[in-house]
Design a protein around this motif. Structure first.
Motif, PDB file in Angstrom:
ATOM      1  N   LEU A  67       0.711  -0.955  -0.023  1.00  0.00           N
ATOM      2  CA  LEU A  67      -0.041   0.347  -0.199  1.00  0.00           C
ATOM      3  C   LEU A  67       0.463   0.915   0.155  1.00  0.00           C
ATOM      4  O   LEU A  67       1.921   1.227   1.584  1.00  0.00           O
ATOM      5  CB  LEU A  67      -0.995   0.657   1.229  1.00  0.00           C
ATOM      6  CG  LEU A  67      -1.821   0.911   1.355  1.00  0.00           C
ATOM      7  CD1 LEU A  67      -1.989   1.473   0.710  1.00  0.00           C
ATOM      8  CD2 LEU A  67      -2.749   1.234   2.550  1.00  0.00           C
ATOM      9  N   LEU A  68       0.273   1.983  -0.957  1.00  0.00           N
ATOM     10  CA  LEU A  68       1.357   3.494  -0.691  1.00  0.00           C
ATOM     11  C   LEU A  68       0.731   4.718  -0.798  1.00  0.00           C
ATOM     12  O   LEU A  68      -0.439   4.432  -1.039  1.00  0.00           O
ATOM     13  CB  LEU A  68       2.362   3.494  -2.345  1.00  0.00           C
ATOM     14  CG  LEU A  68       2.727   5.002  -2.974  1.00  0.00           C
ATOM     15  CD1 LEU A  68       3.912   5.292  -1.894  1.00  0.00           C
ATOM     16  CD2 LEU A  68       2.899   5.057  -4.119  1.00  0.00           C
ATOM     17  N   VAL A  69       0.898   5.291   0.082  1.00  0.00           N
ATOM     18  CA  VAL A  69      -0.167   6.720   0.414  1.00  0.00           C
ATOM     19  C   VAL A  69       0.708   7.125   0.025  1.00  0.00           C
ATOM     20  O   VAL A  69       2.230   7.727   1.003  1.00  0.00           O
ATOM     21  CB  VAL A  69      -0.202   6.532   3.003  1.00  0.00           C
ATOM     22  CG1 VAL A  69      -1.217   7.183   2.698  1.00  0.00           C
ATOM     23  CG2 VAL A  69      -0.662   4.989   2.119  1.00  0.00           C
ATOM     24  N   ILE A  70       0.026   8.762  -0.230  1.00  0.00           N
ATOM     25  CA  ILE A  70       0.973   9.828  -1.235  1.00  0.00           C
ATOM     26  C   ILE A  70       0.375  11.029  -0.048  1.00  0.00           C
ATOM     27  O   ILE A  70      -1.321  11.320  -0.164  1.00  0.00           O
ATOM     28  CB  ILE A  70       0.639  10.266  -2.437  1.00  0.00           C
ATOM     29  CG1 ILE A  70       1.655   8.962  -2.842  1.00  0.00           C
ATOM     30  CG2 ILE A  70       1.297  10.758  -2.405  1.00  0.00           C
ATOM     31  CD1 ILE A  70       1.220   9.031  -4.466  1.00  0.00           C
ATOM     32  N   ILE A  71       0.762  11.663   0.870  1.00  0.00           N
ATOM     33  CA  ILE A  71       0.211  12.790   1.554  1.00  0.00           C
ATOM     34  C   ILE A  71       0.982  14.403   1.311  1.00  0.00           C
ATOM     35  O   ILE A  71       2.844  14.744   0.909  1.00  0.00           O
ATOM     36  CB  ILE A  71       0.998  13.217   3.497  1.00  0.00           C
ATOM     37  CG1 ILE A  71       0.389  11.624   2.847  1.00  0.00           C
ATOM     38  CG2 ILE A  71       0.137  13.543   3.780  1.00  0.00           C
ATOM     39  CD1 ILE A  71       0.626  11.105   4.855  1.00  0.00           C
ATOM     40  N   LEU A  72      -0.251  15.242   0.952  1.00  0.00           N
ATOM     41  CA  LEU A  72       0.619  16.328   0.249  1.00  0.00           C
ATOM     42  C   LEU A  72       0.787  16.555   1.315  1.00  0.00           C
ATOM     43  O   LEU A  72      -0.125  17.354   2.023  1.00  0.00           O
ATOM     44  CB  LEU A  72      -0.392  16.774  -1.431  1.00  0.00           C
ATOM     45  CG  LEU A  72      -0.436  15.858  -2.520  1.00  0.00           C
ATOM     46  CD1 LEU A  72      -1.595  16.461  -3.818  1.00  0.00           C
ATOM     47  CD2 LEU A  72       1.235  14.938  -3.485  1.00  0.00           C
ATOM     48  N   GLU A  73       1.514  18.373   0.409  1.00  0.00           N
ATOM     49  CA  GLU A  73       1.673  19.601   1.963  1.00  0.00           C
ATOM     50  C   GLU A  73       0.116  20.546   1.207  1.00  0.00           C
ATOM     51  O   GLU A  73      -0.718  20.174   0.336  1.00  0.00           O
ATOM     52  CB  GLU A  73       2.635  20.238   1.369  1.00  0.00           C
ATOM     53  CG  GLU A  73       3.459  20.256   1.584  1.00  0.00           C
ATOM     54  CD  GLU A  73       4.362  19.918   3.353  1.00  0.00           C
ATOM     55  OE1 GLU A  73       2.993  21.031   4.014  1.00  0.00           O
ATOM     56  OE2 GLU A  73       5.539  19.754   3.813  1.00  0.00           O
ATOM     57  N   GLY A  74      -0.237  20.027   2.619  1.00  0.00           N
ATOM     58  CA  GLY A  74      -1.942  20.356   2.306  1.00  0.00           C
ATOM     59  C   GLY A  74      -3.192  20.221   2.785  1.00  0.00           C
ATOM     60  O   GLY A  74      -4.130  19.769   2.703  1.00  0.00           O
ATOM     61  N   GLY A  75      -2.406  18.984   2.557  1.00  0.00           N
ATOM     62  CA  GLY A  75      -3.082  17.680   3.510  1.00  0.00           C
ATOM     63  C   GLY A  75      -4.369  17.018   2.495  1.00  0.00           C
ATOM     64  O   GLY A  75      -4.733  15.555   3.194  1.00  0.00           O
ATOM     65  N   LEU A  76      -3.787  16.766   0.942  1.00  0.00           N
ATOM     66  CA  LEU A  76      -4.659  16.227   0.237  1.00  0.00           C
ATOM     67  C   LEU A  76      -3.622  14.528   0.264  1.00  0.00           C
ATOM     68  O   LEU A  76      -2.314  14.064   0.443  1.00  0.00           O
ATOM     69  CB  LEU A  76      -4.527  16.359  -1.052  1.00  0.00           C
ATOM     70  CG  LEU A  76      -5.232  17.767  -1.752  1.00  0.00           C
ATOM     71  CD1 LEU A  76      -5.129  18.207  -3.496  1.00  0.00           C
ATOM     72  CD2 LEU A  76      -7.313  17.260  -0.980  1.00  0.00           C
ATOM     73  N   VAL A  77      -5.129  13.725   0.648  1.00  0.00           N
ATOM     74  CA  VAL A  77      -4.322  12.283   0.330  1.00  0.00           C
ATOM     75  C   VAL A  77      -4.446  11.202  -0.304  1.00  0.00           C
ATOM     76  O   VAL A  77      -5.442  10.888  -0.911  1.00  0.00           O
ATOM     77  CB  VAL A  77      -4.907  11.438   2.006  1.00  0.00           C
ATOM     78  CG1 VAL A  77      -4.760  10.103   2.175  1.00  0.00           C
ATOM     79  CG2 VAL A  77      -4.130  12.554   3.108  1.00  0.00           C
ATOM     80  N   HIS A  78      -4.107  10.399  -1.073  1.00  0.00           N
ATOM     81  CA  HIS A  78      -3.734   9.810  -1.874  1.00  0.00           C
ATOM     82  C   HIS A  78      -3.713   8.483  -1.671  1.00  0.00           C
ATOM     83  O   HIS A  78      -2.752   8.298  -1.161  1.00  0.00           O
ATOM     84  CB  HIS A  78      -2.960   9.964  -3.753  1.00  0.00           C
ATOM     85  CG  HIS A  78      -4.141  11.052  -4.071  1.00  0.00           C
ATOM     86  ND1 HIS A  78      -5.191  11.701  -4.636  1.00  0.00           N
ATOM     87  CD2 HIS A  78      -3.519  13.022  -3.989  1.00  0.00           C
ATOM     88  CE1 HIS A  78      -5.074  13.074  -4.954  1.00  0.00           C
ATOM     89  NE2 HIS A  78      -4.773  13.079  -4.371  1.00  0.00           N
ATOM     90  N   HIS A  79      -3.666   7.935  -2.339  1.00  0.00           N
ATOM     91  CA  HIS A  79      -2.977   5.987  -1.987  1.00  0.00           C
ATOM     92  C   HIS A  79      -3.808   5.072  -2.896  1.00  0.00           C
ATOM     93  O   HIS A  79      -4.430   4.848  -3.525  1.00  0.00           O
ATOM     94  CB  HIS A  79      -3.605   5.167  -0.626  1.00  0.00           C
ATOM     95  CG  HIS A  79      -5.535   5.149  -0.671  1.00  0.00           C
ATOM     96  ND1 HIS A  79      -5.780   4.252  -1.078  1.00  0.00           N
ATOM     97  CD2 HIS A  79      -6.647   6.238   0.083  1.00  0.00           C
ATOM     98  CE1 HIS A  79      -7.383   4.512  -0.662  1.00  0.00           C
ATOM     99  NE2 HIS A  79      -7.729   5.624  -0.290  1.00  0.00           N
ATOM    100  N   ASP A  80      -3.099   3.758  -3.403  1.00  0.00           N
ATOM    101  CA  ASP A  80      -2.878   3.607  -4.038  1.00  0.00           C
ATOM    102  C   ASP A  80      -1.956   1.857  -3.368  1.00  0.00           C
ATOM    103  O   ASP A  80      -1.183   2.151  -3.080  1.00  0.00           O
ATOM    104  CB  ASP A  80      -3.062   2.962  -5.291  1.00  0.00           C
ATOM    105  CG  ASP A  80      -3.394   2.621  -6.577  1.00  0.00           C
ATOM    106  OD1 ASP A  80      -3.761   1.788  -6.575  1.00  0.00           O
ATOM    107  OD2 ASP A  80      -3.747   3.123  -7.893  1.00  0.00           O
ATOM    108  N   ILE A  81      -2.319   0.645  -4.454  1.00  0.00           N
ATOM    109  CA  ILE A  81      -1.384  -0.608  -4.399  1.00  0.00           C
ATOM    110  C   ILE A  81      -0.739  -0.981  -5.443  1.00  0.00           C
ATOM    111  O   ILE A  81      -1.302  -0.778  -6.418  1.00  0.00           O
ATOM    112  CB  ILE A  81      -2.656  -1.821  -4.268  1.00  0.00           C
ATOM    113  CG1 ILE A  81      -3.474  -1.899  -3.113  1.00  0.00           C
ATOM    114  CG2 ILE A  81      -2.255  -3.136  -4.243  1.00  0.00           C
ATOM    115  CD1 ILE A  81      -3.263  -1.954  -1.398  1.00  0.00           C
TER     116      ILE A  81
END
Length: 347
Positions: free
Chosen positions: A161-175
């Protein structure tokens, strides 16, 4: 009726009197949808000008491509060229009037506590109800976006599981699928290394640096590292094309969209989110308000429409809100509402 005109400046070919007449014709045509005659302008707008003088000037404006006479003995209707002059004059004003009812509706935004996506969906419905046109809203990630951090979490022997957290709080995730079984300890080491490179750099800078080092310092992690880079690139690119639309049914009530084939083409375009978002992204400029009128639109399906966009940047996020309507749009009211809405969002 008296109208205060901004100082001439948009089109050097036009005299001040021609600008006054052109502004009045466009204003009246937007209001009524009927061809405008010189007598109407003389009586309602330029009471100090004779109908004969105005008629002569309107003939010159028609010859210059600003007005069009649909049939003999009819009044004139504005062309896209005339609307451009009209809009540029509006944009020169310091502030525009927004109806009290619209202000009251926009105040409700401050009371909303929703996720970003739900807020954008709510905003398009609200904007559509105020303007009676198609509304759109979206958040794009800027090209110089920075990441707060990445996290890699083992799911099973071949999935991470890859979790990407951008500055500003936007969160994306994918396998991410891996060829070999990677332990959580290895993932923790790689995560620590990647976050060390990411810190203080834009994603583009960090990505290029990681690619330089991957086969020199990260050979053991090369496969998952490259997959991570590709996935972050994909997420950031995909997020540029996330838009919401509302009020689509509004155009069915407008006489400007009686041509069913043109209406169908526009609706098909709106259903293709990625293609439509590319158009919006291309038309949005660094100016607070962008207006694309009729023939200025890049695709045929939008040639009978105008697109008014407002954008505001905060951190790595760029919020775009806008309205699609007929070329005979109430530009003054629409621009005023979008300016006020941007103020609300920034605050």
């Amino acid at each position: 009726m008296l109208i205060r005109f901004p100082a001439p400046g948009g089109d050097k070919m036009l005299t001040e009197r021609q600008l006054e007449i052109l502004y009045s014709v466009v204003h009246e045509y937007i209001r009524t949808g009927e061809p405008v005659g010189s007598r109407t302008i003389s009586k309602k707008y330029l009471t100090n000008r004779s109908a004969a003088t105005i008629r002569n000037e309107m003939a010159d404006l028609e010859e210059a491509g600003f007005l069009h006479q649909p049939y003999t003995s009819a009044g004139r209707v504005p062309t896209s060229k005339a609307y451009r002059v009209y809009v540029d004059m509006i944009l020169q004003r310091d502030s525009l009037q927004v109806p009290v009812t619209a202000r009251e509706k926009l105040r409700s935004l401050k009371e909303e506590k929703r996720s970003i996506e739900n807020m954008l969906s709510y905003l398009t419905q609200l904007l559509g109800s105020i303007t009676h046109y198609i509304s759109l809203a979206g958040i794009t990630v800027l090209n110089d976006a920075t990441l707060r951090r990445l996290d890699l979490v083992k799911v099973d022997s071949h999935h991470v599981l890859l979790v990407i957290i951008l500055e500003g709080g936007l969160v994306h995730h994918d396998i991410i699928r891996t060829e070999r079984d990677v332990s959580q300890e290895e993932l923790n080491d790689l995560t620590s290394y990647l976050n060390g490179v990411i810190a203080g750099r834009t994603w583009l800078e960090a990505r290029d640096l990681i690619r330089e080092r991957v086969f020199r310092e990260l050979v053991h992690y090369a496969e998952i590292c490259m997959q991570t880079l590709d996935e972050v690139d994909y997420v950031l690119k995909k997020s540029r094309y996330r838009f919401f639309t509302g009020g689509t049914s509004n155009i069915l009530l407008l006489p400007d969209f009686r041509d069913t084939e043109k209406l169908r083409s526009l609706l098909v375009l709106l259903e293709n989110e990625e293609e439509f978002a590319k158009i919006v992204d291309a038309c949005a400029t660094d100016e607070p308000i962008s207006v694309i009128i009729g023939d200025e639109n890049p695709v045929n399906a939008m040639k009978d429409c105008s697109l008014v966009l407002a954008s505001a940047e905060s951190g790595v996020k760029r919020t775009i809100i806008g309205v699609i309507g007929p070329v005979r749009m109430d530009y003054e009211g629409t621009i005023g509402v979008l300016e006020l809405l941007c103020e609300q969002l920034l605050n």
